[in-house]
Design a protein around this motif. Structure first.
Motif, PDB file in Angstrom:
ATOM      1  N   THR A   1       0.832  -1.208   0.000  1.00  0.00           N
ATOM      2  CA  THR A   1       0.000   0.000   0.000  1.00  0.00           C
ATOM      3  C   THR A   1       0.860   1.249   0.000  1.00  0.00           C
ATOM      4  N   PHE A   2       0.301   2.323  -0.517  1.00  0.00           N
ATOM      5  CA  PHE A   2       0.902   3.652  -0.349  1.00  0.00           C
ATOM      6  C   PHE A   2      -0.219   4.677  -0.264  1.00  0.00           C
ATOM      7  N   LYS A   3       0.095   5.804   0.317  1.00  0.00           N
ATOM      8  CA  LYS A   3      -0.879   6.886   0.457  1.00  0.00           C
ATOM      9  C   LYS A   3      -0.557   7.991  -0.545  1.00  0.00           C
ATOM     10  N   LEU A   4      -1.586   8.579  -1.110  1.00  0.00           N
ATOM     11  CA  LEU A   4      -1.468   9.723  -2.008  1.00  0.00           C
ATOM     12  C   LEU A   4      -2.017  10.947  -1.289  1.00  0.00           C
TER      13      LEU A   4
ATOM     14  N   GLU B   1      -9.866   1.316  -2.696  1.00  0.00           N
ATOM     15  CA  GLU B   1     -10.912   0.458  -2.137  1.00  0.00           C
ATOM     16  C   GLU B   1     -12.277   0.822  -2.698  1.00  0.00           C
ATOM     17  N   ASP B   2     -12.531   2.125  -2.757  1.00  0.00           N
ATOM     18  CA  ASP B   2     -13.793   2.627  -3.297  1.00  0.00           C
ATOM     19  C   ASP B   2     -13.574   2.993  -4.766  1.00  0.00           C
TER      20      ASP B   2
ATOM     21  N   PHE C   1      -1.258  -1.979  -4.458  1.00  0.00           N
ATOM     22  CA  PHE C   1      -0.645  -2.360  -5.734  1.00  0.00           C
ATOM     23  C   PHE C   1       0.257  -3.563  -5.491  1.00  0.00           C
ATOM     24  N   LYS C   2       0.703  -4.165  -6.572  1.00  0.00           N
ATOM     25  CA  LYS C   2       1.651  -5.271  -6.479  1.00  0.00           C
ATOM     26  C   LYS C   2       2.985  -4.852  -7.083  1.00  0.00           C
TER      27      LYS C   2
END
Length: 555
Positions: free
Chosen positions: A463-466, A503-504, A520-521
């Protein structure tokens, strides 16, 4: 500073000041000066690369003059004041008989000569180093409230000049550990820290961007003896030119017979040893060690007055150095006399060619914090450096330059000829290619955040945050993402696209000041099988991927 100055000292110092003024007026800016001029366009308590004093010098200069002299005037003043302070620091009754020798020694030092008129962070660094040595000498003679406060203010001036100033302060203090028990020495530290509070606040408000870049985010190369350590010793020679054997001989022969000389020796040897050790990790730039020129002028001049052989050879070779330096300085202005094509050459002509083509249209440069301010200085056009993952972050990454070119027709300038609408050729035959963009839009301040350290495995979900720092919403359909795999030295080996998911799935934009979480992978690396650092980048509107994330360490 109380003793009467010899008339010849005033005359030579005045001539040097006038020569530097003329040089400043007629010499086009170098790229770093244009960059610092860009700093000064919006005064702040800090900047991406350096503390703010270099910008303040330019701002003050601009009150007196326009053009190049409006960038360099205060450098001419400070360099002149530096020599005056050094002369005043030397308590030797015989010095009045050796005025010319003093100036030959000082003016023969190559970079010290250049910083007589160029406006760079090292200019105030040299001035405040000389002033600190003078104040420290008076302090150890008479430690009191007055000299304690003055020494604190001077140390703050040093630190506002350049972060390397910490070495000057540390090595002077290490030369006299009894200062730990001196209440006025502690007062100096307190005063310096209080004066530096505005910069600490700026660093905090800007996520310590300067320190993080210099210490953690800069890419480096694997150790190379020729490039790093041998290059360091070449720099030690380059600082003094032909006089270098006699300068270092005077240094080696000088003994620490009092606290002040001990401080001078600690400062010189401390800086030399520090950067020698550093040379096993990175390439040492010549200007990083220029600060030793200040204590060495005092050390070598004192030695010259006692040693006839050293005095004779430094005088002779110093005059040769000065002749060579003057020739090169003329070449900065008059290109046919220059042995090399230097960065002061050809820029004004190139700017004129571009402005003839586009008028007052904004200019966006690909990966060039050098060209963007240079063109802004000589044209007056709004400019911006669009930094991508092949470059590095800089002041354009954190200031408001991006907003000044948004949603306008711009000329995008790069070194790539593909899809070019117009080509510009510089005097050295190098080319710059321009492409028109009718509605330019970039989001280089978008941030991608990952938890550190990362457990990396190809195909593994992560995961990462934007984060959107802008005050407007951004359409997610305009964004594409990639992952960069880096070596131990933070050199990118793989740049691979990824298709992260929210997710949404109904979310189509990111709101102002909002954060979204993507999954993401990890794509399989093509070249670097065992990455040490990972970074997520963003492409907006088909522009090249940017540097949006920090270098995240892999477990």
């Amino acid at each position: 500073m109380k003793s009467k100055l010899p008339q010849i000292f005033i005359v030579i110092l005045g001539i040097g000041f006038l020569i530097n003024l003329l040089q400043s007026y007629f010499t086009p800016l170098i790229f770093d000066e244009a960059y610092y001029w860009h700093f000064a366009e919006k005064m702040s308590w800090g900047y991406f690369d350096h503390p703010p004093l270099v910008a303040l010098l330019i701002k003050i200069s601009s009150f007196f003059f326009d053009g190049e002299l409006g960038v360099r005037f205060m450098s001419c003043v400070l360099s002149t004041a530096t020599l005056f302070i050094l002369w005043s620091t030397i308590d030797n009754p015989k010095k009045k008989d050796y005025v010319i020798h003093f100036f030959v020694l000082a003016y023969s030092m190559t970079l010290l000569n250049a910083y007589g008129f160029f406006t760079l962070p090292d200019t105030p660094l040299l001035f405040f180093t000389a002033l600190l040595l003078y104040v420290y000498k008076r302090f150890i003679e008479k430690p009191n409230l007055f000299w304690g406060i003055i020494m604190g203010i001077t140390m703050a001036g040093l630190m506002y000049s350049k972060y390397h100033a910490a070495l000057v302060i540390i090595f002077i203090l290490l030369s006299n550990l009894k200062l730990v028990f001196n209440k006025y020495a502690w007062l100096s530290v307190f005063v310096a820290l209080v004066c530096y509070i505005p910069h600490f606040i700026w660093l905090s408000q800007n996520e310590f961007v300067t320190i993080n870049y210099h210490l953690f985010d800069r890419p480096n190369d694997p150790y190379n003896f020729k490039k790093y350590t041998l290059g360091y010793f070449v720099n030690l020679v380059a600082l003094f030119g032909l006089t270098f054997p006699w300068v270092y001989w005077a240094l080696f022969k000088t003994k620490a017979n009092d606290k002040f000389i001990r401080a001078l020796l600690f400062l010189v040897y401390g800086v030399l040893i520090f950067f020698f050790i550093s040379s096993f990790n990175r390439r040492i730039q010549t200007q990083w060690i220029i600060v030793i020129s200040i204590p060495l002028i005092i050390i070598v001049f004192r030695f010259m007055m006692e040693n006839e052989i050293v005095k004779k050879w430094i005088y002779r070779l110093g005059l040769v150095n000065i002749a060579i330096i003057l020739y090169l300085r003329i070449g900065l202005v008059y290109e046919p006399m220059s042995p090399i094509y230097y960065e002061t050459h050809g820029n004004i002509g190139l700017v004129e060619d571009v402005i003839t083509e586009v008028g007052d249209m904004p200019l966006v440069f690909e990966n060039s914090y050098r060209n963007a301010p240079m063109f802004a200085f000589y044209s007056g056009n709004n400019t911006y450096s669009l930094n991508n993952e092949s470059y590095r972050r800089n002041q354009y990454s954190i200031d408001d330059s991006e907003s000044k070119v948004q949603h306008q027709k711009i000329l995008y300038l790069s070194g790539r000829s593909s899809d070019a609408d117009v080509t510009f050729t510089k005097e050295d035959s190098s080319k710059m290619y321009g492409k028109y963009i009718d509605n330019f839009e970039s989001f280089r301040k978008l941030k991608t955040l990952m938890e550190e350290p990362i457990d990396f495995k190809a195909g593994q979900e992560q995961t990462f945050k934007l984060y959107n720092p802008y005050d407007f919403d951004i359409d997610l359909n305009k964004l594409r993402f990639n992952v960069a795999y880096m070596t131990d030295f933070k050199i990118v080996r793989d740049r691979l696209p990824i298709k992260p998911k929210l997710e949404d799935t109904n979310v189509t934009s990111i709101s102002a000041k909002d954060t979204l979480t993507y999954t993401f992978k990890f794509p399989k690396p093509k070249e670097l099988k065992d990455p040490k650092y990972i970074r997520i980048g963003i492409m907006e509107n088909g522009l090249n991927y940017g540097i949006n994330g920090t270098n995240t360490k892999v477990k």
